[in-house]
Design a protein around this motif. Sequence first.
Motif, mmCIF file in Angstrom:
data_model
loop_
_atom_site.group_PDB
_atom_site.id
_atom_site.type_symbol
_atom_site.label_atom_id
_atom_site.label_comp_id
_atom_site.label_asym_id
_atom_site.label_seq_id
_atom_site.Cartn_x
_atom_site.Cartn_y
_atom_site.Cartn_z
ATOM 1 N N GLU A 8 11.897 -57.001 -2.782
ATOM 2 C CA GLU A 8 11.865 -57.735 -4.047
ATOM 3 C C GLU A 8 10.393 -57.922 -4.389
ATOM 4 O O GLU A 8 9.635 -58.503 -3.607
ATOM 5 C CB GLU A 8 12.554 -59.084 -3.891
ATOM 6 C CG GLU A 8 12.664 -59.854 -5.183
ATOM 7 C CD GLU A 8 13.394 -61.173 -4.985
ATOM 8 O OE1 GLU A 8 13.010 -62.137 -5.664
ATOM 9 O OE2 GLU A 8 14.313 -61.231 -4.146
ATOM 10 N N VAL A 9 9.968 -57.410 -5.554
ATOM 11 C CA VAL A 9 8.539 -57.343 -5.868
ATOM 12 C C VAL A 9 8.210 -58.111 -7.138
ATOM 13 O O VAL A 9 8.850 -57.937 -8.174
ATOM 14 C CB VAL A 9 8.084 -55.875 -6.042
ATOM 15 C CG1 VAL A 9 6.574 -55.798 -6.280
ATOM 16 C CG2 VAL A 9 8.485 -55.033 -4.850
ATOM 17 N N ASP A 10 7.196 -58.979 -7.034
ATOM 18 C CA ASP A 10 6.586 -59.621 -8.197
ATOM 19 C C ASP A 10 5.181 -59.074 -8.308
ATOM 20 O O ASP A 10 4.570 -58.692 -7.301
ATOM 21 C CB ASP A 10 6.529 -61.147 -8.025
ATOM 22 C CG ASP A 10 7.913 -61.789 -8.084
ATOM 23 O OD1 ASP A 10 8.811 -61.238 -8.753
ATOM 24 O OD2 ASP A 10 8.092 -62.846 -7.451
ATOM 25 N N LYS A 21 7.234 -50.011 -8.106
ATOM 26 C CA LYS A 21 8.329 -49.033 -8.032
ATOM 27 C C LYS A 21 8.555 -48.545 -6.607
ATOM 28 O O LYS A 21 9.689 -48.407 -6.165
ATOM 29 C CB LYS A 21 8.042 -47.851 -8.961
ATOM 30 C CG LYS A 21 8.199 -48.203 -10.426
ATOM 31 C CD LYS A 21 7.894 -47.029 -11.310
ATOM 32 C CE LYS A 21 8.074 -47.421 -12.769
ATOM 33 N NZ LYS A 21 7.679 -46.345 -13.683
ATOM 34 N N THR A 22 7.477 -48.275 -5.902
ATOM 35 C CA THR A 22 7.581 -47.788 -4.527
ATOM 36 C C THR A 22 8.257 -48.814 -3.631
ATOM 37 O O THR A 22 9.191 -48.502 -2.892
ATOM 38 C CB THR A 22 6.174 -47.461 -3.972
ATOM 39 O OG1 THR A 22 5.601 -46.429 -4.782
ATOM 40 C CG2 THR A 22 6.249 -47.011 -2.527
ATOM 41 N N LEU A 23 7.792 -50.057 -3.700
ATOM 42 C CA LEU A 23 8.349 -51.101 -2.839
ATOM 43 C C LEU A 23 9.780 -51.452 -3.244
ATOM 44 O O LEU A 23 10.622 -51.716 -2.391
ATOM 45 C CB LEU A 23 7.445 -52.330 -2.854
ATOM 46 C CG LEU A 23 6.076 -52.103 -2.189
ATOM 47 C CD1 LEU A 23 5.117 -53.235 -2.532
ATOM 48 C CD2 LEU A 23 6.221 -51.931 -0.694
ATOM 49 N N GLU A 76 7.977 -68.428 -2.220
ATOM 50 C CA GLU A 76 7.609 -67.983 -0.874
ATOM 51 C C GLU A 76 7.651 -66.462 -0.838
ATOM 52 O O GLU A 76 8.614 -65.847 -1.305
ATOM 53 C CB GLU A 76 8.589 -68.552 0.148
ATOM 54 C CG GLU A 76 8.197 -68.252 1.564
ATOM 55 C CD GLU A 76 9.145 -68.884 2.557
ATOM 56 O OE1 GLU A 76 9.368 -68.258 3.604
ATOM 57 O OE2 GLU A 76 9.658 -69.978 2.295
ATOM 58 N N TYR A 77 6.596 -65.870 -0.300
ATOM 59 C CA TYR A 77 6.509 -64.415 -0.183
ATOM 60 C C TYR A 77 6.368 -64.036 1.282
ATOM 61 O O TYR A 77 5.847 -64.801 2.086
ATOM 62 C CB TYR A 77 5.323 -63.863 -0.990
ATOM 63 C CG TYR A 77 5.551 -63.972 -2.477
ATOM 64 C CD1 TYR A 77 6.245 -62.989 -3.165
ATOM 65 C CD2 TYR A 77 5.100 -65.078 -3.190
ATOM 66 C CE1 TYR A 77 6.482 -63.096 -4.521
ATOM 67 C CE2 TYR A 77 5.330 -65.201 -4.544
ATOM 68 C CZ TYR A 77 6.026 -64.202 -5.204
ATOM 69 O OH TYR A 77 6.267 -64.317 -6.545
ATOM 70 N N ARG A 116 10.297 -60.343 0.197
ATOM 71 C CA ARG A 116 9.583 -60.574 -1.062
ATOM 72 C C ARG A 116 8.114 -60.210 -0.920
ATOM 73 O O ARG A 116 7.449 -60.632 0.014
ATOM 74 C CB ARG A 116 9.699 -62.035 -1.489
ATOM 75 C CG ARG A 116 11.172 -62.386 -1.767
ATOM 76 C CD ARG A 116 11.331 -63.664 -2.518
ATOM 77 N NE ARG A 116 10.817 -63.484 -3.863
ATOM 78 C CZ ARG A 116 10.213 -64.445 -4.550
ATOM 79 N NH1 ARG A 116 10.038 -65.636 -4.026
ATOM 80 N NH2 ARG A 116 9.779 -64.220 -5.770
ATOM 81 N N VAL A 117 7.626 -59.424 -1.894
ATOM 82 C CA VAL A 117 6.255 -58.947 -1.888
ATOM 83 C C VAL A 117 5.592 -59.318 -3.209
ATOM 84 O O VAL A 117 6.196 -59.170 -4.274
ATOM 85 C CB VAL A 117 6.198 -57.409 -1.703
ATOM 86 C CG1 VAL A 117 4.762 -56.911 -1.706
ATOM 87 C CG2 VAL A 117 6.926 -56.983 -0.440
ATOM 88 N N LEU A 118 4.360 -59.810 -3.128
ATOM 89 C CA LEU A 118 3.554 -60.073 -4.320
ATOM 90 C C LEU A 118 2.442 -59.035 -4.360
ATOM 91 O O LEU A 118 1.659 -58.916 -3.420
ATOM 92 C CB LEU A 118 2.965 -61.482 -4.290
ATOM 93 C CG LEU A 118 2.030 -61.848 -5.444
ATOM 94 C CD1 LEU A 118 2.726 -61.702 -6.799
ATOM 95 C CD2 LEU A 118 1.483 -63.263 -5.269
ATOM 96 N N VAL A 119 2.384 -58.273 -5.456
ATOM 97 C CA VAL A 119 1.370 -57.244 -5.664
ATOM 98 C C VAL A 119 0.393 -57.748 -6.714
ATOM 99 O O VAL A 119 0.806 -58.146 -7.805
ATOM 100 C CB VAL A 119 2.014 -55.921 -6.137
ATOM 101 C CG1 VAL A 119 0.949 -54.913 -6.541
ATOM 102 C CG2 VAL A 119 2.930 -55.351 -5.070
#
Length: 191
Positions: free
Chosen positions: A95-97, A87-89, A113-114, A71-74
């Motif tokens: 899994e991107v938020d 889009k890239t990730l 949790e990220y 999980r990634v938070l941008v």
Amino acid sequence: MFLTTEEVLEYLQVNLRTVYRLIKAGKIPAVRVGRQWRFRKRDIDAWLDSQGTGPAIPVTATAPPRQGRTRVLVVDDEPSIRDLLQKTLALAEYEVDTASDGGTALGLLRASEYDLLVADLKMPGMDGLTLIRQARRLHANLPVIIITGFSSESTAIEALNLGVAGYLLKPFGVPDVLSAASRALGATSAR
């Protein structure tokens, strides 16, 4: 000129799974010859040009730090940057938020949790360094990548003191994002 799968992996510096995803998504045309894939170098170069980048910097494969998708938070105030990163990730099966500001990001960090935080350095309101300080209070070992269009020595030193795992310098391309994420997550799994 045709490239083998191994040559494409070396040229793009991505893993096999990512290459197959790019083929399936129609991003990279490929021809099946027997049991092997063949790629036209000009097709690969055209795709890289459309992404605004040249051949990639090395990416190392890492295992996700826990079960399920990583999980990634941008966090970035520019919609185009958030969209590119998301889009890239996602293409690399993260899994991107996303959040457009530091306050929203902190709410997401409190609720979920990220495995990785990717944050712009300069944002209105709460800047990236302030966000990192707050995020560290919630999740002390969360790896962080800073996005910046410019970097001063004092900012770099402060980011290093906060334990930032890497920088993405604008403009960046798909391989840069994947490489930075892989390195940041690899540093976490080595702890």
